[in-house]
Design a protein around this motif. Structure first.
Motif, short mmCIF file in Angstrom:
data_model
loop_
_atom_site.label_atom_id
_atom_site.label_comp_id
_atom_site.label_asym_id
_atom_site.label_seq_id
_atom_site.Cartn_x
_atom_site.Cartn_y
_atom_site.Cartn_z
N THR A 62 0.82 -1.20 0.00
CA THR A 62 0.00 0.00 0.00
C THR A 62 0.86 1.25 0.00
OG1 THR A 62 -1.61 -1.22 1.32
CG2 THR A 62 -1.93 1.15 1.11
N ALA A 63 0.58 2.13 -0.96
CA ALA A 63 1.25 3.42 -1.05
C ALA A 63 0.24 4.43 -1.58
CB ALA A 63 2.46 3.35 -1.97
N GLN A 283 7.02 3.25 11.39
CA GLN A 283 7.36 4.42 10.58
C GLN A 283 7.57 5.67 11.43
OE1 GLN A 283 3.92 3.40 8.06
NE2 GLN A 283 5.21 3.95 6.34
N ASP A 284 6.99 5.72 12.61
CA ASP A 284 7.26 6.87 13.48
C ASP A 284 8.73 6.97 13.83
OD1 ASP A 284 4.68 8.10 13.85
OD2 ASP A 284 4.10 6.31 14.96
N ASN A 285 9.43 5.85 13.74
CA ASN A 285 10.87 5.83 13.97
C ASN A 285 11.66 5.41 12.74
OD1 ASN A 285 11.27 6.45 17.00
ND2 ASN A 285 9.64 4.92 17.00
N ALA A 286 10.98 5.42 11.58
CA ALA A 286 11.63 5.14 10.29
C ALA A 286 12.39 3.82 10.33
CB ALA A 286 12.55 6.30 9.89
N ASP A 294 15.66 -17.69 13.68
CA ASP A 294 15.62 -17.35 15.10
C ASP A 294 16.25 -15.99 15.39
OD1 ASP A 294 18.23 -17.99 14.60
OD2 ASP A 294 18.45 -19.41 16.27
N ALA A 295 16.39 -15.14 14.37
CA ALA A 295 16.94 -13.80 14.55
C ALA A 295 15.97 -12.77 13.97
CB ALA A 295 18.30 -13.69 13.86
N TYR A 296 16.12 -11.53 14.44
CA TYR A 296 15.34 -10.45 13.87
C TYR A 296 16.24 -9.56 13.01
CZ TYR A 296 10.37 -9.70 14.71
OH TYR A 296 9.00 -9.75 14.62
N GLY A 297 15.73 -9.21 11.84
CA GLY A 297 16.39 -8.22 11.01
C GLY A 297 15.82 -6.85 11.30
N ILE A 298 16.69 -5.86 11.41
CA ILE A 298 16.29 -4.49 11.76
C ILE A 298 16.78 -3.56 10.66
CG2 ILE A 298 16.46 -2.64 13.46
CD1 ILE A 298 17.23 -4.82 15.52
N GLY A 299 15.85 -2.93 9.98
CA GLY A 299 16.20 -1.95 8.95
C GLY A 299 15.93 -0.55 9.45
N SER A 300 16.82 0.38 9.14
CA SER A 300 16.65 1.73 9.66
C SER A 300 16.91 2.77 8.57
CB SER A 300 17.62 1.98 10.82
OG SER A 300 17.56 3.33 11.23
N VAL A 454 10.95 9.49 3.60
CA VAL A 454 10.39 8.24 3.10
C VAL A 454 9.38 7.61 4.05
CG1 VAL A 454 12.24 6.74 4.01
CG2 VAL A 454 11.02 6.08 1.92
N TYR A 455 9.55 7.78 5.35
CA TYR A 455 8.60 7.23 6.31
C TYR A 455 7.86 8.33 7.08
CZ TYR A 455 9.88 2.25 5.96
OH TYR A 455 10.06 0.95 5.54
N ASN A 456 8.02 9.58 6.66
CA ASN A 456 7.30 10.67 7.34
C ASN A 456 5.83 10.68 6.92
OD1 ASN A 456 9.81 11.33 8.29
ND2 ASN A 456 9.77 13.46 7.60
N VAL A 457 5.00 11.29 7.76
CA VAL A 457 3.61 11.55 7.38
C VAL A 457 3.62 12.77 6.48
CG1 VAL A 457 1.30 12.14 8.18
CG2 VAL A 457 2.71 10.55 9.52
N MET A 458 3.40 12.55 5.20
CA MET A 458 3.51 13.64 4.23
C MET A 458 2.15 14.01 3.66
SD MET A 458 6.66 14.10 4.52
CE MET A 458 6.69 15.46 3.38
N HIS A 459 1.90 15.30 3.61
CA HIS A 459 0.66 15.79 3.02
C HIS A 459 0.78 15.71 1.49
CE1 HIS A 459 -2.66 18.55 2.07
NE2 HIS A 459 -3.11 18.28 3.28
N PRO A 460 -0.30 15.37 0.78
CA PRO A 460 -0.18 15.25 -0.68
C PRO A 460 0.17 16.55 -1.40
CG PRO A 460 -2.48 15.04 0.03
CD PRO A 460 -1.63 14.97 1.25
N LYS A 461 -0.01 17.69 -0.74
CA LYS A 461 0.36 18.96 -1.37
C LYS A 461 1.76 19.43 -0.99
CE LYS A 461 -4.34 20.85 -1.81
NZ LYS A 461 -5.21 22.03 -1.49
#
Length: 862
Positions: A62-63, A283-286, A294-300, A454-461
């Motif tokens: 979803t985008a 996304q609040d922390n991008a 058995d591991a977690y991947g963390i992308g930032s 890229v992960y901010n809450v952006m207004h369409p205008k």
């Protein structure tokens, strides 16, 4: 897969780059029957060492841009049908969850639901914190307010997908050549001749640049300045976690493991393992997360932008170093460096959300690169400068399958398609860019800006406010500044959205300008409404210099213009006509006004903004050798004086007879406004009495001043794009790229009156077939519909789903929307099944969590 070390001497198509984009494109082209496809890459295969090799492969579908959701949905379905080298389905459909830590983000997730419904993504859901933890038990539900769940999201390994796609392409005749660096593309007379590799030349008809972070380097060799910025983001994988011990997997017996390990080292043991639970975004922390056994991947993305110079990237070294991976920068994980998130380091944010990672070692860490474009969308299509040169870059694993399918259709049929239906790619077209966007300064700065948001809450205008502003100034720029214009960047132009100097008008018209809620009213001023109403009542002046202006000259110019245009273009000198340009499938490629300015000279006027250059490229691509096509956008200042008092204003500064008899609608004349030479067209996008005025750029500021002075006695005010959009939507005038584009034919768009099937034009056969089908009792699948909200105090924004009353399945989506101040209601344009497009039909629009009653109306409304 079975690559070869032999470099063929000839090919029909050469794809440079065997990452996820190149492999997808080879798969699609061979599926469509194209023969002689050769894919070359500097690295080994399928682990080329590009972004596809290190990418964790998460797929959130979803985008807000429809194109990205369509690409992702197609990619998901394609990858689900692929069989990996281990015999398993390549796609891991584990679902995807985006969580919210703030109320602002929860509102954003509601918009996610609405965009998903608009674009046809399956079963979007909002979850409570407790429901999130039912899917993801390791999430601390006290850290979140809720989540957005898309059950068909998931993950695909770029390496597994590349291998599967390449194997099938090879079975259909494609050739893959690894360990072969492309050094140049040879051209002659504006056409591709061959690809020059370090091990020999390959003569070919088509070349596709599909190298993502390396795309700019190859383009520069050809004088094609692709605005592709490589940007770094961080990815890490934890040590084994006790909470995930039941998910431990030994992947070393996977058929691709040895190949993967040779390029990526030990981290292949984790990267090759698919997730067994939903992928996760904070996304609040991008940040984003997925399991690797058995591991977690963390992308930032939660750090300051890092934009390496493409010239410093190099390639993939023989000792196994990946050119797309840089050394992990510890400070960017353990220190808050993101300019919009100064209070919390990424590692702290991760440990809060997933307490199981708190204190865990990070076994594998790297800065991986991907590519950004100036509007965050792919760069696709045929490059204007060279026949046979195509691009497919700035594309993620998520979107590669759909983007490659659309491009393959484009290459084979001349029309981008997805799932058999035309797809508009105006905002992805490689030719959309202006000259300044090709500079490295611009590409670097805006690439960094796109990374930042890229992960901010952006207004369409939203438009960027600091970097790369004041690049293009119309001749009236200084006058706009003196009148306190709110300037927005549109294709680099500094364009007024409204004028603070008109604030006094708000009191005059305040009873006709409803307030807006916080989100809908962001980047809006009531001055827009006051300016629009003043145009309707008095007169306004609008700077339209940024609209694209194309001059067509030559002895065969008339025949060429007729070939481009759907209307009968048998014009006398001075005539003006509205018409369309269609593509081969009958989709509307542009709506334009054409003025015959001399026996062998025509002026084509079309949409500006970021899609206008696509029209220039289209006209040039179809022009015969004996016709010259000039882009005169920058050489002509343009403005429109419109409103009931427009004739009075112009009569103060010219002696020309402006009566209806002497200067009728859709006609053009050359004369002087005082001492300024102008070409005047009796047309107006605002729908009122008016004249568009064109003059060489050096005269533009003086002409503007003359009109402002002459109009003072008649209530003339300058007005911006906000008022213009309200004015044009009330009159039912389409805006190409929003409520009109190549996914619509003229009849669906309500513009059949601009088509003359007795003439010959591009797309005529397709439109004739459509007319014949309707005559035989068929019906179009969609029809334009003008809606107004029943609540006259409300306003909505575009890209939200439209439903039948109490219906659950979206009938369509809102293409454009703006308050119509003269009609006293919010006006929205959409395309609906014909049965719902009839005036008087009641529908509902889902917007910001509420359903708004709306009614289909006869157009135009004003």
């Amino acid at each position: 897969m079975d690559p070869t070390e032999h470099v063929p001497e000839q090919a029909g198509t050469v794809i440079v780059g065997a990452g996820i984009v190149g492999c997808n494109l080879a798969y699609q082209l061979t599926q469509l029957g194209r023969e002689d496809v050769v894919v070359v890459d500097q690295g080994p295969m399928p682990t080329t060492g590009g972004s596809s090799t290190h990418a964790p492969g998460i797929m959130f579908q979803t985008a807000e841009p429809k194109e990205l959701s369509q690409f992702a949905d197609y990619s998901r379905r394609l990858y689900s049908d692929l069989e990996g080298a281990d015999g398993q389905q390549a796609y891991n459909e584990v679902g995807g969850i985006e969580v919210a830590r703030t109320e602002e983000r929860m509102d954003f997730l509601q918009r996610r639901v609405e965009h998903a419904k608009a674009w046809g993504i399956d079963d979007p859901q909002l979850l409570s914190p407790e429901e999130v933890t039912e899917h993801l038990p390791l999430v601390d539900d006290e850290q979140i307010l809720g989540g957005y769940y898309s059950p068909t999201d998931g993950q695909v390994s770029g390496v597994v997908a590349c291998d599967a796609l390449a194997r099938e392409a090879i079975d259909r005749g494609a050739t893959f050549v690894p360990h072969t660096r492309t050094e140049d593309v040879e051209t002659a007379d504006g056409e591709v001749q061959s690809v020059i590799t370090e091990r020999g030349a390959i003569e070919c008809d088509d070349v596709v640049i599909a190298t993502n972070i390396w795309a700019r380097q190859l383009g520069e060799k050809l004088g094609v300045h692709l605005p592709v910025a490589p940007v770094e983001h961080q990815y890490t994988m934890t040590e084994s976690l006790p909470e995930l011990e039941e998910s431990a997997v030994d992947i070393t017996d996977h058929p691709l493991f040895e190949n993967y390990e040779n390029v990526s080292g030990e981290k292949a043991k984790r990267l090759l393992v698919g997730p067994d639970r939903p992928i996760l975004r904070d996304q609040d922390n991008a940040m984003y997360f997925r399991t690797h056994g058995d591991a977690y991947g963390i992308g930032s993305y939660n750090h300051e932008p890092i934009v390496p110079d493409p010239q410093d990237l190099g390639g993939n070294d023989p000792d196994g170093e990946q050119g797309s991976v840089h050394e992990f920068t510890e400070q960017h994980m353990n220190t808050a460096t993101h300019p919009d998130r100064p209070d919390k380091a990424p590692r702290q944010a991760s440990d809060e959300l997933l307490p199981a990672t708190d204190g865990a070692n990070l076994d594998f860490k790297y800065n991986g690169m991907f590519s950004e474009s100036p509007n965050g969308l792919p760069i696709l299509g045929p490059v204007e400068q060279y026949d046979g040169l195509w691009t497919a870059t700035a594309i993620w694993v998520t979107h590669a399958g759909g983007a490659a399918r659309a491009l393959a259709q484009w290459m084979e049929t001349g029309v981008p398609k997805l799932d058999g239906e035309p797809m508009d790619l105006a905002h992805c077209d490689v030719n959309r860019f202006d000259d300044h966007e090709g500079s490295w300064d611009f590409t670097r700065d805006i690439g960094a800006e796109e990374y930042r948001i890229v992960y901010n809450v952006m207004h369409p205008k939203w438009v960027w406010t600091e970097n790369q502003r004041d690049v293009r100034r119309t001749p009236m720029y200084h006058s706009h500044k003196e009148l306190d214009a709110e300037l927005w960047a549109e294709a680099g132009w500094e364009e007024p959205q409204w004028f603070e100097s008109n604030a006094d008008l708000v009191e005059t018209y305040e009873d006709q300008i409803p307030d807006r809620d916080e989100w809908t009213g962001t980047y809006w001023s009531p001055i827009e409404g006051a300016e629009a109403l003043n145009v309707r009542e008095n007169v306004g002046l609008h700077d339209m210099t940024s609209f694209n202006k194309i001059e067509v000259v030559g002895s065969d110019a008339g025949a060429f213009v007729q070939r481009l245009c759907t209307n009968d273009m048998d014009l006398a000198v001075g005539d003006v006509k509205y018409t369309l340009m269609c593509n081969e499938a009958g989709g509307v490629r542009a709506d334009i006004t054409v003025t015959r300015t001399d026996e062998d000279r025509y002026l084509l006027l079309t949409t500006g903004r970021e899609v206008g250059n696509n029209h220039v490229a289209w006209v040039r691509a179809h022009s015969p050798d004996d016709v010259v096509v000039n882009d005169v956008t920058s050489s002509l200042a343009a403005m429109v004086c419109t409103g009931p008092n427009a004739r009075k204003v112009l009569s103060e500064v010219t002696d020309v007879d402006l009566s209806d008899e002497a200067f009728p609608f859709f006609s053009s004349q050359e004369f002087f406004v005082k001492n300024v030479p102008v070409r005047a067209l009796r047309v107006s996008y605002a729908g009122e009495l008016g004249w568009e005025l064109y003059t060489p750029s050096e005269y533009g500021e003086r002409l503007w001043e003359y009109l402002l002075d002459a109009g003072e006695a008649y209530g003339l005010r300058p007005y911006g794009n906000g008022a213009l959009n309200a004015l044009r939507i009330e009159k039912g005038f389409r805006l190409w790229g929003q409520d009109l584009h190549t996914e619509h034919d003229p009849y669906e768009a309500g513009l059949g009156w601009a088509v003359d099937l007795d003439t010959d034009f591009i797309g005529k056969d397709a439109l004739s077939d459509s007319v014949a089908a309707v005559a035989d009792g068929g019906a179009p699948s969609q029809q334009v519909a003008c809606l107004t909200l029943d609540d006259e105090s409300e306003t909505i924004l575009p890209h939200r789903p439209v439903f039948a009353p109490d219906g659950d399945e979206a009938l369509g989506y809102v293409h454009s929307a703006e308050y119509g101040y003269s009609v006293g209601a919010c006006v929205a344009y959409t395309y609906l099944p014909p049965a719902y497009a009839e005036p008087g039909t009641e529908v509902e629009i889902l917007y910001e969590g509420d359903r708004y009653d709306a009614t289909v109306r006869e157009e135009p409304l004003a």
